[in-house]
Design a protein around this motif. Structure first.
Motif, short mmCIF file in Angstrom:
data_model
loop_
_atom_site.label_atom_id
_atom_site.label_comp_id
_atom_site.label_asym_id
_atom_site.label_seq_id
_atom_site.Cartn_x
_atom_site.Cartn_y
_atom_site.Cartn_z
N LEU A 24 0.06 6.71 -2.39
CA LEU A 24 -0.52 5.43 -1.98
C LEU A 24 -2.03 5.43 -2.15
N ARG A 25 -2.64 6.56 -1.98
CA ARG A 25 -4.10 6.69 -2.03
C ARG A 25 -4.51 7.66 -3.15
N PRO A 26 -4.40 7.21 -4.42
CA PRO A 26 -4.64 8.12 -5.54
C PRO A 26 -6.06 8.65 -5.63
N ASP A 79 -2.01 3.76 7.36
CA ASP A 79 -1.26 4.20 6.19
C ASP A 79 0.22 4.29 6.55
N LEU A 80 1.07 3.88 5.64
CA LEU A 80 2.52 4.01 5.81
C LEU A 80 3.10 4.20 4.42
N ILE A 81 3.61 5.40 4.16
CA ILE A 81 4.08 5.74 2.82
C ILE A 81 5.40 6.50 2.90
N THR A 82 6.36 6.08 2.12
CA THR A 82 7.58 6.86 1.92
C THR A 82 7.44 7.57 0.59
N ASN A 83 7.75 8.85 0.57
CA ASN A 83 7.67 9.62 -0.67
C ASN A 83 8.53 8.94 -1.73
N GLU A 84 8.00 8.83 -2.95
CA GLU A 84 8.70 8.14 -4.04
C GLU A 84 10.13 8.64 -4.22
N SER A 85 10.34 9.94 -4.07
CA SER A 85 11.68 10.50 -4.29
C SER A 85 12.62 10.25 -3.11
N SER A 86 12.09 9.67 -2.04
CA SER A 86 12.89 9.45 -0.83
C SER A 86 13.03 7.98 -0.46
N ARG A 87 12.60 7.10 -1.33
CA ARG A 87 12.64 5.67 -1.01
C ARG A 87 14.07 5.14 -1.01
N ARG A 88 14.25 4.07 -0.23
CA ARG A 88 15.54 3.37 -0.09
C ARG A 88 16.61 4.26 0.53
N GLN A 89 16.17 5.18 1.39
CA GLN A 89 17.10 6.06 2.09
C GLN A 89 16.96 5.96 3.61
N GLY A 90 16.18 4.98 4.07
CA GLY A 90 16.06 4.73 5.50
C GLY A 90 14.90 5.42 6.21
N TYR A 91 14.09 6.19 5.48
CA TYR A 91 13.00 6.91 6.13
C TYR A 91 11.88 5.98 6.61
N HIS A 118 -0.48 -6.53 -3.89
CA HIS A 118 0.45 -6.19 -4.97
C HIS A 118 1.67 -5.39 -4.48
N ARG A 119 1.73 -5.03 -3.20
CA ARG A 119 2.79 -4.16 -2.68
C ARG A 119 4.00 -4.97 -2.18
N HIS A 120 4.67 -5.65 -3.08
CA HIS A 120 5.74 -6.57 -2.74
C HIS A 120 6.91 -5.91 -2.01
N ASP A 121 7.30 -4.71 -2.41
CA ASP A 121 8.39 -4.02 -1.72
C ASP A 121 8.01 -3.75 -0.27
N ALA A 122 6.78 -3.33 -0.06
CA ALA A 122 6.31 -3.08 1.31
C ALA A 122 6.31 -4.37 2.12
N HIS A 123 5.89 -5.47 1.50
CA HIS A 123 5.85 -6.75 2.21
C HIS A 123 7.24 -7.19 2.64
N ARG A 124 8.22 -7.00 1.78
CA ARG A 124 9.59 -7.33 2.15
C ARG A 124 10.03 -6.52 3.37
N PHE A 125 9.69 -5.24 3.37
CA PHE A 125 10.03 -4.37 4.50
C PHE A 125 9.34 -4.86 5.77
#
Length: 142
Positions: A24-26, A79-91, A118-125
Motif C-alpha cells: 500500500l505504501r510503496p 493504514d489497512l492492508i490485506t496482503n495481496e496473496s491473502s485477499r478475498r479470504q476474510g482477513y 483510486h482504491r475502489h475495492d477498498a471503498h466497496r469493503f
C-alpha cells in the motif's frame, strides 16, 4: 489454525509486517521502516496490529486514538492492508471487526479513515462495513 489479531510490538514483529505495508505504501524502505514505526508510536500514539494465521502476516493496520473539537475522541485508521496473496479470504473483515471493537473499548465516539480515490475495492469493503463517505479530504504537497 484460526487467524488472530495481535499488536505488533517487538522489532521482529514490526519488521514482519513490512512486505504487506509496502503493497500500500510503496515509498517505504525496509531500512527506515522500524525507525518510522517506533517514532510514530512514541510521538503520535500509533499502534500496529496484524492478522496472523500460522505465524504468517495476512493483513495489517495502523491506528491511533486522538481528539479534536470537530470529532471529539476518535479512532483513526492510518493504514489497512490485506496482503495481496491473502485477499478475498476474510482477513480484512477479521482485522476490521477487531478495530471497531477496539475503538468502542477505548471509548471513542467515532472511527475515521481516509482512502485514496483510486482504491475502489477498498471503498466497496468500507461501504459494506457501514462507513459513510462524510467529507472530502484535501492536501497540498510542500
Amino acid at each position: 489454525m484460526k487467524p488472530i489479531v495481535k499488536k505488533m510490538r517487538s522489532d521482529l514483529e514490526i519488521m514482519s509486517t513490512f512486505n504487506t505495508f509496502k503493497q500500500l505504501r510503496p515509498h517505504l524502505t525496509e531500512e527506515d521502516f522500524l525507525e518510522k514505526i517506533n517514532r510514530l508510536e512514541k510521538n503520535n500514539g500509533f499502534h500496529l496490529v496484524a492478522v496472523l494465521e500460522n505465524n504468517e502476516v495476512k493483513a495489517v493496520a495502523g491506528y491511533r486514538i486522538t481528539e479534536s473539537l470537530a470529532r471529539g475522541k476518535y479512532f483513526y485508521v492510518d493504514d489497512l492492508i490485506t496482503n495481496e496473496s491473502s485477499r478475498r479470504q476474510g482477513y480484512a473483515s477479521v482485522i476490521w471487526d477487531w478495530l471497531v471493537t477496539q475503538a468502542k473499548l477505548e471509548g471513542c465516539e467515532q472511527l475515521h479513515l481516509d482512502s485514496g480515490v483510486h482504491r475502489h475495492d477498498a471503498h466497496r469493503f468500507y461501504l459494506k462495513a457501514g462507513l459513510d463517505i462524510s467529507c472530502h479530504h484535501f492536501q497540498m504537497s510542500l
